[in-house]
Write an enzyme that holds these catalytic residues in place. Structure first.
Site, mmCIF file in Angstrom:
data_model
loop_
_atom_site.group_PDB
_atom_site.id
_atom_site.type_symbol
_atom_site.label_atom_id
_atom_site.label_comp_id
_atom_site.label_asym_id
_atom_site.label_seq_id
_atom_site.Cartn_x
_atom_site.Cartn_y
_atom_site.Cartn_z
ATOM 1 N N GLU A 220 0.775 -1.405 -0.038
ATOM 2 C CA GLU A 220 -0.104 -0.011 -0.005
ATOM 3 C C GLU A 220 1.005 1.153 -0.038
ATOM 4 O O GLU A 220 1.371 1.541 1.000
ATOM 5 C CB GLU A 220 -0.674 0.096 1.215
ATOM 6 C CG GLU A 220 -1.777 1.247 1.327
ATOM 7 C CD GLU A 220 -2.629 1.213 2.753
ATOM 8 O OE1 GLU A 220 -2.909 0.113 3.213
ATOM 9 O OE2 GLU A 220 -2.958 2.343 3.175
ATOM 10 N N ASP B 195 -4.291 9.921 10.226
ATOM 11 C CA ASP B 195 -2.931 9.578 10.609
ATOM 12 C C ASP B 195 -2.231 9.901 11.740
ATOM 13 O O ASP B 195 -2.360 11.206 12.099
ATOM 14 C CB ASP B 195 -1.891 9.665 9.318
ATOM 15 C CG ASP B 195 -2.179 8.748 8.128
ATOM 16 O OD1 ASP B 195 -2.369 7.547 8.276
ATOM 17 O OD2 ASP B 195 -2.184 9.209 7.127
#
Lengths: 267, 409
Positions: free
Chosen positions: A49, A60
């Site tokens: 990924e 994140d």
């Protein structure tokens, strides 16, 4: 069937889960990230990924933020990401791209889909794009035969979950915990429940992300999910290492441990 | 179709103002946004909620705020300037209106914790104030750079019982504080309301915040009619995220003869890379949950903004402003740091009012447009200027700018 679908089918036949390893493009450098992702594939990561670094990554945690900042400070461009995807796809491993929406919108949704397909990418994971806002991407992904992975969350209602998976192709990303990315000491109890809810709504494979950092955790998640998605723990190996070679060695070690984990699902 | 009719129909039910707005958020937040949207729509038609909100605004916040004819300032500007004195509200800015509305909603949703982002600290102080009043736990995210520029407001928030978390990521200003608040919200959405401080972010925030602050314009329109017998020629406000501007614009949008002007922070000039003028110097993109004008590079990476005013130092803008700009109903112009500070000084010296540096951008806007508007109209124009906040928090910044700290200490 998409290349990701083939990888999931093969793993299922082997009685194991797919290991998805995430790395930001251009971290620590463009060449360094190609080396890192290649090392991950060699050590047993099934699917790579590639995250497009973004200045404001609200899903994140600190590790991916820091790695993204390093990549951006190094001057990585969206076009570099496509080059990285092409290089990693050449290893034979399926490469999926995770991206916040604005970089794609600025590149041009159709143009990006065209160039991603040409680079050998399988599709996009879109953490801040929900199907209701995805009209252009739905059309472009159809046009270029790309997979679409939208996220489902423990807080998704049944109706939203069904609607979201109907728009997915390739695999579904289940966010195991309510929170941002980053390794945690325990994965959540909510994840198995969410995965079984997704299974009621779709035949597509389900990957579980957020919080996995060890082989034991990977084995636990492999016990109920089709894919185990690991990001921050892998990235940290590079961040904490004194130099790239040491980082790559640590990355191989953890990748192998995680690969072992997904081959021994806890039942 | 007139602009007025169009405005009544925007945003659509998914929060789109034309091509702007919407929801670009993690799926994890959608349920909370839906819950908020439902609570908000129910509240807006609930007499009891309206009465409670109105009573708080009147008895606690001190509204309606005055509309003050600033005669000595007017004489210098060459226009009849009516100042909407939001600086006199409790906590010193228009933002108290928004936080009281959202705190009431928080209580209705049964949530016990609020989080907020703040730039200048005004929204943080307002949120901490409402949290104290409503007995809610309060966490405020503030860029580390801003905690230094606005130390007084940090102390205020802590006195009110809030936890202030300096944000050390990215440019360490308002946009990064918003990122951290979003991350907190994703993790704690069950018991936490994100009390967003401006008319930006994902649907329903832009619409909800506008509706909680629209009293500014409703009052000013009525007050201007009472005072002058007519509507003003123009309504002026500064625009960062843009809540004070939408608050004062909204009531005037259907009055197509009333010009609406938003003044963005031009920093050192929009032709430099040090400004915060998202509409005049940016391009459409997605930031913090909505499509709007954004300061960004060709790859869609957000560019750091700059303004002497912490409250305008933001690389995006509320989506309704993006739409008002595209539709031509409002005009947006940059005001440089230097122009804003000249207007700041002018108001201090002519009226004995120290404005927030944010609001000084609107005052400088009056200086900018007065001659041209007077020429166009053939008479002295009447300008309603939103004095959105007071300048106590800016005394240090202004003192340094004017070089008066050493002499007077």
């Amino acid at each position: 069937m998409s290349r990701i679908g083939v990888a999931f089918d093969k793993a299922r036949a082997d009685g194991r889960a797919v290991l998805v390893g995430c790395m930001p493009a251009g971290f620590p450098t463009v060449d360094g990230s190609i080396a890192a992702m290649t090392a991950m594939v060699e050590a047993g990561v099934d699917v790579i990924e590639v995250e497009i670094p973004y200045s404001d990554p609200v899903m994140d945690g600190p590790v991916i933020q820091k790695a993204s900042d390093i990549a951006l400070a190094g001057g990585v461009r969206t076009a570099d990401t496509l080059r990285i995807i092409e290089a990693v796809a050449a290893t034979g491993a399926p490469v999926v791209t995770m991206t916040y929406w604005n970089p794609i919108e600025q590149y041009g949704v159709d143009a990006f889909a065209r160039d991603l397909a040409a680079a050998g990418g399988t599709g996009l994971i879109t953490p801040d794009l929900i199907p209701e806002e995805a009209g252009e991407w739905l059309a472009a992904s159809e046009a270029y035969g790309l997979d679409r992975t939208f996220l489902v969350s423990p807080s998704s209602t049944d109706a939203r979950l069904r609607m979201t998976v109907e728009h997915c192709r390739g695999f579904v990303y289940a966010t195991a915990i309510m929170g941002v990315t980053g390794a945690r000491s325990q994965t959540s109890d909510a994840a198995p429940v969410l995965v079984s809810r997704v299974r009621e709504a779709t035949e597509l494979p389900v990957g579980v992300g957020l919080g996995v950092g060890t082989g034991a955790q990977a084995a636990t998640v492999a016990g109920y999910a089709d894919g185990v998605i690991v990001g921050s723990a892998l990235i940290r190996r590079l961040l904490d290492a004194p130099d790239l070679d040491a980082g790559l060695a640590a990355l191989r070690t953890l990748s192998a441990e995680l690969a072992e984990g997904v081959r021994n699902p806890a039942r | 179709m007139s602009a007025g009719e169009t405005a009544e129909r925007f945003p659509d039910s998914a929060g789109h103002f034309g091509r702007f707005g919407g929801r670009f958020v993690p799926e994890a937040l959608v349920a909370a946004l839906d819950e908020l949207d439902a609570a908000y729509r129910k509240a807006m038609t609930d007499e009891e909620f309206r009465a409670e909100f109105d009573a708080l605004l009147r008895d606690y916040a001190g509204t309606p705020s005055l509309l003050y004819p600033a005669e000595r300032f007017s004489a210098k500007v060459g226009a009849r300037v009516l100042l909407k004195r939001e600086d006199l509200n409790h906590t010193g800015a228009h933002k108290v209106r928004n936080v009281l509305g959202q705190a009431l909603l928080t209580r209705r949703m049964g949530k016990r914790r609020v989080i907020a982002e703040t730039g200048a600290g005004q929204h943080g102080v307002a949120t901490a104030t409402a949290a104290a009043l409503f007995d809610l736990e309060c966490v405020v995210y503030m860029g580390e750079v801003d905690t230094e520029r606005q130390a007084l407001n940090v102390a205020r928030m802590r006195m009110l019982g809030a936890t202030v978390i300096p944000v050390t990521t990215g440019s360490r200003t308002l946009k990064d504080a918003m990122n951290e608040a979003m991350r907190d919200w994703v993790a704690n959405v069950d018991d936490t309301h994100y009390l967003i401080g401006t008319a930006a972010g994902p649907h329903p925030f832009p619409e909800l915040v506008r509706d909680f602050v629209r009293g500014i314009g409703d009052e000013a329109r009525r007050q201007c009619l009472d005072l002058t017998g007519a509507l003003p020629d123009a309504v002026l406000a500064c625009v960062g995220g843009g809540s004070n501007a939408l608050g004062i614009f909204h009531a005037f949008v259907p009055d197509t003869d009333v010009r609406l002007y938003g003044f963005e922070a031009g920093g050192e000039g929009v032709d430099t890379d040090r400004h915060a003028a998202s509409i005049t110097g940016g391009t459409p993109g997605v930031l913090h949950g909505a499509r709007t004008y954004v300061l960004q590079n060709a790859d869609g990476q957000t560019i750091e903004s700059h303004s002497i005013s912490a409250g305008l130092d933001y690389p995006g803008v509320g989506p309704e402003h993006a739409w008002l700009h595209d539709s031509g109903r409002a005009r947006y112009q940059p005001v440089t740091d230097a122009e804003a500070m000249a207007a700041f000084e002018l108001l201090c010296r002519t009226e004995g009012i120290i404005p927030a540096i944010e609001s000084a951008h609107a005052l400088a806007g009056a200086v900018q447009i007065a001659p041209q508007l007077a020429a166009e109209l053939g008479r002295e124009p009447v300008l309603v200027v939103n004095l959105s906040g007071r300048g106590d928090k800016d005394v240090h910044t202004a003192g340094e700018y004017f070089g008066i700290l050493d002499k007077e200490q």
